[in-house]
Design a protein around this motif. Structure first.
Motif, PDB file in Angstrom:
ATOM      1  N   THR A  84       0.830  -1.202   0.000  1.00 36.06           N
ATOM      2  CA  THR A  84       0.000   0.000   0.000  1.00 36.06           C
ATOM      3  C   THR A  84       0.864   1.252   0.000  1.00 36.06           C
ATOM      4  O   THR A  84       0.625   2.189  -0.773  1.00 36.06           O
ATOM      5  CB  THR A  84      -0.925   0.010   1.233  1.00 36.06           C
ATOM      6  N   LEU A  85       1.903   1.257   0.837  1.00 32.55           N
ATOM      7  CA  LEU A  85       2.790   2.412   0.943  1.00 32.55           C
ATOM      8  C   LEU A  85       3.591   2.632  -0.337  1.00 32.55           C
ATOM      9  O   LEU A  85       3.750   3.771  -0.795  1.00 32.55           O
ATOM     10  CB  LEU A  85       3.743   2.236   2.127  1.00 32.55           C
ATOM     11  N   LEU A  86       4.092   1.543  -0.933  1.00 38.11           N
ATOM     12  CA  LEU A  86       4.916   1.667  -2.138  1.00 38.11           C
ATOM     13  C   LEU A  86       4.105   2.150  -3.334  1.00 38.11           C
ATOM     14  O   LEU A  86       4.566   2.984  -4.116  1.00 38.11           O
ATOM     15  CB  LEU A  86       5.586   0.328  -2.452  1.00 38.11           C
ATOM     16  N   LEU A  87       2.884   1.611  -3.488  1.00 36.06           N
ATOM     17  CA  LEU A  87       2.032   2.062  -4.589  1.00 36.06           C
ATOM     18  C   LEU A  87       1.671   3.537  -4.415  1.00 36.06           C
ATOM     19  O   LEU A  87       1.669   4.311  -5.382  1.00 36.06           O
ATOM     20  CB  LEU A  87       0.772   1.204  -4.658  1.00 36.06           C
ATOM     21  N   GLU A  88       1.398   3.916  -3.187  1.00 32.33           N
ATOM     22  CA  GLU A  88       1.069   5.316  -2.907  1.00 32.33           C
ATOM     23  C   GLU A  88       2.263   6.221  -3.192  1.00 32.33           C
ATOM     24  O   GLU A  88       2.113   7.314  -3.763  1.00 32.33           O
ATOM     25  CB  GLU A  88       0.637   5.460  -1.456  1.00 32.33           C
ATOM     26  N   GLN A  89       3.446   5.745  -2.820  1.00 39.90           N
ATOM     27  CA  GLN A  89       4.655   6.537  -3.027  1.00 39.90           C
ATOM     28  C   GLN A  89       4.894   6.826  -4.502  1.00 39.90           C
ATOM     29  O   GLN A  89       5.371   7.907  -4.865  1.00 39.90           O
ATOM     30  CB  GLN A  89       5.862   5.805  -2.426  1.00 39.90           C
ATOM     31  N   GLU A  90       4.569   5.877  -5.356  1.00 32.41           N
ATOM     32  CA  GLU A  90       4.782   6.060  -6.800  1.00 32.41           C
ATOM     33  C   GLU A  90       3.518   6.537  -7.514  1.00 32.41           C
ATOM     34  O   GLU A  90       3.467   6.534  -8.745  1.00 32.41           O
ATOM     35  CB  GLU A  90       5.286   4.749  -7.417  1.00 32.41           C
ATOM     36  N   HIS A  91       2.520   6.940  -6.747  1.00 30.73           N
ATOM     37  CA  HIS A  91       1.273   7.482  -7.308  1.00 30.73           C
ATOM     38  C   HIS A  91       0.608   6.514  -8.280  1.00 30.73           C
ATOM     39  O   HIS A  91       0.116   6.898  -9.338  1.00 30.73           O
ATOM     40  CB  HIS A  91       1.547   8.825  -8.009  1.00 30.73           C
ATOM     41  N   LEU A  92       0.625   5.239  -7.899  1.00 32.09           N
ATOM     42  CA  LEU A  92      -0.039   4.195  -8.685  1.00 32.09           C
ATOM     43  C   LEU A  92      -1.352   3.824  -7.994  1.00 32.09           C
ATOM     44  O   LEU A  92      -1.384   3.622  -6.776  1.00 32.09           O
ATOM     45  CB  LEU A  92       0.863   2.964  -8.807  1.00 32.09           C
ATOM     46  N   HIS A  93      -2.409   3.740  -8.762  1.00 29.55           N
ATOM     47  CA  HIS A  93      -3.733   3.481  -8.200  1.00 29.55           C
ATOM     48  C   HIS A  93      -3.791   2.085  -7.591  1.00 29.55           C
ATOM     49  O   HIS A  93      -3.420   1.092  -8.218  1.00 29.55           O
ATOM     50  CB  HIS A  93      -4.798   3.610  -9.286  1.00 29.55           C
TER      51      HIS A  93
END
Length: 264
Positions: free
Chosen positions: A28-37
């Motif tokens: 969740t954190l990594l996807l959020e960090q890269e602005h991936l839905h």
């Protein structure tokens, strides 16, 4: 510069490999960090990753953010004390990335490489030096002395450490503590400490002398330059490494049947 898009199948395989490397909360954190839905409602991690990748590619028509996500997941610091697993994952990810002309190396960075056109091309990237030596049934002593270097596909240090291991084994078998040419001459001279055959007939003595010369050649050509020349000026290719290590493997097999015939 825009990174080329992956196919659906390539995205699926990449998502599956990466999904095994992160926990749900970390994902969740990594996807959020890269602005991936992130479709959190999806049942599995790899499907969440695949969905995020596919949505991004469809919108941006490139794989730039996907590449950044790969680097985040495979940051070397996350794999302290898990070197073997890390290099296996790097091989698998690089095999997939190679279809769009990229690879990821042990520094955690992504580099351009020759684009894979076939499955065989991609498999070669996953088939690292250690696996190739295993397929050749190389002697176990090869892996004893240079496993970390082999896992990293470090051809230079694989040869260096394996040569050191060969001479250490000769010291262990003979009880002689010298090194290099002096060690070989003491152990396998005309008054040998170790013999690799019955050492009775002239042909057996000639074979023994030939083996001694092989060891001297390995010491002179593949060990001493390593000790005195910087890595950048003494290049060893994958093919070089395989052939040198094959020669050292042969020497270890002959040492398996060596006999100590006098005490020093």
């Amino acid at each position: 510069m825009k990174a080329p898009c992956f196919t659906q199948g390539q995205l699926e395989e990449l998502a599956k490999v990466l999904g095994d490397e992160v926990t749900g909360s970390k994902l969740t954190l990594l996807l959020e960090q890269e602005h991936l839905h992130d479709e959190i409602a999806l049942s599995t991690k790899w499907k969440r990753i695949y969905n995020a990748f596919a949505n991004y590619q469809n919108e941006k028509c490139c794989a730039n953010q996907i590449m950044r996500f790969v680097k985040l997941v495979l940051e070397p610091a996350r794999y302290i004390d898990k070197s073997s697993h890390y290099h296996e994952v790097l091989d698998n990810v690089s095999a997939i990335l190679s279809f769009v002309g990229f690879e990821i190396k042990e520094d955690g960075k992504i580099y351009h490489c020759k684009q894979a056109r076939t499955l065989s091309d991609a498999e070669k990237r996953a088939n690292n030096l250690k696996k190739q030596l295993e397929q050749r049934l190389s002697h176990s002593q090869i892996f004893k002395y240079c496993l970390p270097e082999l896992l990293a596909n470090n051809y230079f240090h694989s040869v260096f450490e394996t040569n050191k291991g060969l001479f250490q084994r000769i010291r262990d078998l003979s009880g002689i503590t010298t090194d290099g040419i002096a060690l070989i001459e003491q152990v396998f001279s005309n008054n040998p400490i170790l013999i690799i055959n019955n050492y009775i007939s002239q042909s057996e003595k000639d074979e023994h002398k030939g083996f001694c010369n092989i060891l001297k050649g390995l010491c002179g050509m593949f060990r001493n330059p390593e000790a005195h020349e910087p890595k950048v000026t003494w290049e060893i290719t994958e093919q070089d490494a395989l052939e040198i290590l094959g020669m050292i493997s042969y020497c270890h097999r002959r040492l398996d049947n060596a006999h100590k015939i006098r005490i020093v």
